[in-house]
Design an enzyme around this catalytic site. Structure first.
Site, short mmCIF file in Angstrom:
data_model
loop_
_atom_site.label_atom_id
_atom_site.label_comp_id
_atom_site.label_asym_id
_atom_site.label_seq_id
_atom_site.Cartn_x
_atom_site.Cartn_y
_atom_site.Cartn_z
N GLU A 1 4.68 -7.99 -10.19
CA GLU A 1 4.71 -6.57 -10.56
C GLU A 1 6.10 -6.15 -11.06
OE1 GLU A 1 1.19 -4.81 -7.74
OE2 GLU A 1 3.25 -4.41 -7.09
N ARG B 1 -11.37 3.09 -9.91
CA ARG B 1 -11.74 2.83 -8.51
C ARG B 1 -12.56 4.00 -8.00
NH1 ARG B 1 -6.71 -0.12 -5.39
NH2 ARG B 1 -5.88 -1.26 -7.18
N GLY C 1 0.81 -1.22 0.00
CA GLY C 1 0.00 0.00 0.00
C GLY C 1 0.84 1.27 0.00
N GLY C 2 2.07 1.16 -0.48
CA GLY C 2 2.94 2.34 -0.57
C GLY C 2 3.45 2.83 0.78
N ARG D 1 -2.20 -13.17 -4.00
CA ARG D 1 -3.65 -13.15 -3.77
C ARG D 1 -4.32 -12.61 -5.02
NH1 ARG D 1 -3.76 -7.70 -3.86
NH2 ARG D 1 -2.10 -6.63 -2.74
N GLU E 1 7.72 -6.65 -6.97
CA GLU E 1 7.17 -7.51 -5.92
C GLU E 1 6.14 -8.46 -6.51
OE1 GLU E 1 4.63 -6.07 -2.86
OE2 GLU E 1 3.55 -4.70 -4.16
N VAL F 1 -7.20 -6.25 -6.58
CA VAL F 1 -8.38 -5.39 -6.79
C VAL F 1 -8.69 -5.29 -8.29
CG1 VAL F 1 -9.28 -3.05 -6.51
CG2 VAL F 1 -7.81 -4.02 -4.74
N ASN G 1 2.38 -10.20 -5.51
CA ASN G 1 1.25 -10.26 -4.59
C ASN G 1 0.62 -11.64 -4.68
OD1 ASN G 1 1.48 -7.63 -3.57
ND2 ASN G 1 0.53 -6.83 -5.43
N LYS H 1 -2.64 2.45 -6.68
CA LYS H 1 -3.31 2.47 -7.99
C LYS H 1 -4.68 3.14 -7.93
CE LYS H 1 -0.92 -1.83 -8.44
NZ LYS H 1 -1.01 -3.26 -8.12
P1 ADP Z 1 3.89 -1.58 -2.22
O1 ADP Z 1 4.18 -3.00 -1.85
O2 ADP Z 1 3.93 -0.65 -1.05
O3 ADP Z 1 2.67 -1.44 -3.07
P2 ADP Z 1 5.65 -1.61 -4.55
O4 ADP Z 1 7.03 -2.13 -4.42
O5 ADP Z 1 4.64 -2.52 -5.16
O6 ADP Z 1 5.13 -1.13 -3.11
O7 ADP Z 1 5.65 -0.25 -5.35
C1 ADP Z 1 4.48 0.54 -5.47
C2 ADP Z 1 4.73 1.69 -6.43
O8 ADP Z 1 5.81 2.52 -5.97
C3 ADP Z 1 5.16 1.28 -7.83
O9 ADP Z 1 4.07 0.97 -8.67
C4 ADP Z 1 5.89 2.53 -8.31
O10 ADP Z 1 4.99 3.54 -8.69
C5 ADP Z 1 6.60 2.97 -7.05
N1 ADP Z 1 7.96 2.39 -6.98
C6 ADP Z 1 8.33 1.25 -6.35
N2 ADP Z 1 9.65 1.02 -6.52
C7 ADP Z 1 10.13 2.04 -7.26
C8 ADP Z 1 11.44 2.39 -7.77
N3 ADP Z 1 12.52 1.66 -7.50
N4 ADP Z 1 11.55 3.53 -8.49
C9 ADP Z 1 10.47 4.30 -8.75
N5 ADP Z 1 9.23 4.05 -8.31
C10 ADP Z 1 9.05 2.93 -7.57
#
Ligand code: ADP
Length: 457
Positions: free
Chosen positions: A277, A339, A167-168, A295, A291, A298, A293, A240
């Site tokens: 992802e 969404r 969730g960022g 599961r 990463e 959404v 996921n 997202k």
């Molecule tokens: P979370 O698990 O918190 O959702 P993610 O690793 O999936 O985190 O990353 C979520 C979003 O963050 C990505 O879709 C992208 O927009 C941004 N992001 C993640 N890693 C990077 C990176 N190394 N450089 C730039 N943006 C990134």
């Protein structure tokens, strides 16, 4: 249907619980939903064959109570548990408890959940499987100095990420060595609060990327397939907002990405639906794993709309032992998901719970709306603010855009603020229409809120 799956416990709420109950009914499987005291009026209560109240409003006292959920599954004669997304869907301990009780877990093994849930470990597994990852530190940070050295070697800005991230949360950009100590401590605090784990790792910050993810599905017989990709580059605070399929990618890149995703899933003996992802650098075309996921996501409906595959039904089928060899599909056209949340774009997307005095959902050609809401429903303040997922399908992207404008115009909600107007605004932006936006697109509009005060009709 294999006779091992007759009754399903849905350990979730809201639209995804409705979605799962529908898939179960389509397959002739009975379902039992659960609800907190604040959710007795949600549509997911009636969508199932029966529903059990599991406690007070707070998620920690209801939807997050592993023992209680397993107990309800046993007491109601269920033989499987679907965890939805969020809540306990990626909780190794819950998956284990469900398995120990002799119930089928609709998802991957606890080991696969645990490996991918540790994002630093997932990077290591990906690297070993020959999957390109964003350049970063190996394992978690053991000192501030390691992060500074990484920044000096690869260049700032760098991105601090939480090992347990989602969730960022716990993700922070560091522009130079001087600000590292303060930003690191903020990121650690946020990660500790959100996940009870303040371990961090570092990646190079890629400034101009698109988020592209591959849908995978594995069965109990060693087969993993990819069902194409989704582009989720419209994001707010790394979360997202709009997703679409297919992504605008060269055919060869798409093919390689799908193969890479399957290889990674195979490396952890993946079973069920999952999402791998990636970030795609728009300048070089290179892609990097970020990463997995473990599961249903959404945004799974956009894949369903272009492939015609019912992903949730397939989650249940593979959990019942069916083979993926029976799965056939031919992707067609484009789809987008918007969404619709109870948030106020004019007030920096502040949550806006309350009674839906008007709730009119659009329909017509190419329109699907997944929701647990109805007129008079009271949106509780305790959970995620998602009201509905508006999913639009068309022959090509421009038909989708045109239908989306029509559907959003028909979508009438009163009583709470929503993101309907925000999506209408987005559908007029040249970058979005051209498909040239990157993940930083919305953040570049510091004034998005005020622009949206002007009502779009
Ligand atoms: P979370 O698990 O918190 O959702 P993610 O690793 O999936 O985190 O990353 C979520 C979003 O963050 C990505 O879709 C992208 O927009 C941004 N992001 C993640 N890693 C990077 C990176 N190394 N450089 C730039 N943006 C990134």
């Amino acid at each position: 249907m294999a006779d091992t799956l007759r009754r399903l416990l849905i350990a979730n709420r809201g639209e995804i619980a409705v979605r799962v109950a529908r898939a179960a009914r389509d397959l002739g499987i009975e379902s039992v939903s659960v609800h907190s005291a604040a959710d007795g009026d949600s549509r997911h209560v009636d969508a199932a064959d029966r529903s059990v109240c599991i406690g007070p409003a707070a998620a920690s006292a209801s939807y997050l109570r592993r023992d209680l959920l397993v107990h309800v599954a046993e007491a109601t004669g269920c033989d499987a548990v679907h965890p939805g997304y969020g809540f306990l869907s990626e909780d190794t301990e819950f998956a284990r408890q469900v398995g120990d009780a002799g119930l089928a877990w609709v998802g991957p093994s606890p080991e696969a959940i645990s490996t991918m849930g540790d994002k630093a470990e997932a990077r290591a597994v990906a690297t070993a499987a020959g999957v390109p990852v964003v350049p970063g530190t190996e394992g978690v940070l053991t000192s501030e100095r390691a992060a500074v050295e990484f920044g000096r070697e690869h260049g700032f800005p760098i991105l601090l990420k939480a090992r347990a991230g989602g969730g960022g949360k716990g993700m922070r950009i560091v522009s130079d060595a001087d600000e590292l100590p303060s930003v690191l401590s903020l990121a650690r605090q946020e990660a500790a609060g959100a996940f009870g784990d303040d371990s961090m790792y570092v990646e190079r910050y890629l400034p101009r990327v698109r988020h592209v993810e591959v849908q995978v599905l594995g069965d109990n017989h060693g087969t993993v397939v990819a069902l194409g990709e989704r582009d989720c580059s419209v994001q707010r605070r790394h979360q997202k907002v709009v997703e679409e399929a297919p992504a605008d990618l060269p055919g060869e890149t798409r093919h390689q990405m799908c193969q890479t995703a399957v290889r990674l899933a195979e490396a952890v003996d993946y079973r069920g639906a999952g999402t791998v992802e990636f970030l795609v650098d728009v300048d070089t075309g290179a892609y990097y794993f970020i990463e997995m996921n473990t599961r249903i996501q959404v945004e799974h409906p956009v894949t369903e709309e272009i492939t015609g595959v019912d992903l949730v039904a397939w989650q249940l089928r593979v959990a019942a032992g069916e083979r993926l060899a029976a799965l056939n599909y031919e992707p067609r056209g484009n789809a987008m998901e918007f969404r619709i949340t109870a948030e106020d774009p004019a007030r920096n997307f502040a949550p806006s719970p309350g009674r839906l005095t008007v709730f009119e959902v659009p329909d017509g050609p190419g329109v699907r709306c997944d929701t647990h809401c109805y007129p008079g429903y009271v949106v509780p303040p305790y959970y995620d603010s998602l009201l509905a997922k508006l999913v639009i399908r068309g022959r090509d992207r421009s038909e989708v855009v045109q239908r989306a404008r029509r559907a959003l115009r028909e979508f009438r909600v009163q009583g709470v603020a929503t993101t309907v107007g925000f999506h209408q605004w987005l559908l007029e932006q040249p970058e979005f229409l051209a498909g040239t936006h990157t993940t930083g697109y919305l953040a570049d509009f510091a004034g998005t809120g005020s622009m949206l005060q002007e009502e779009v009709t």
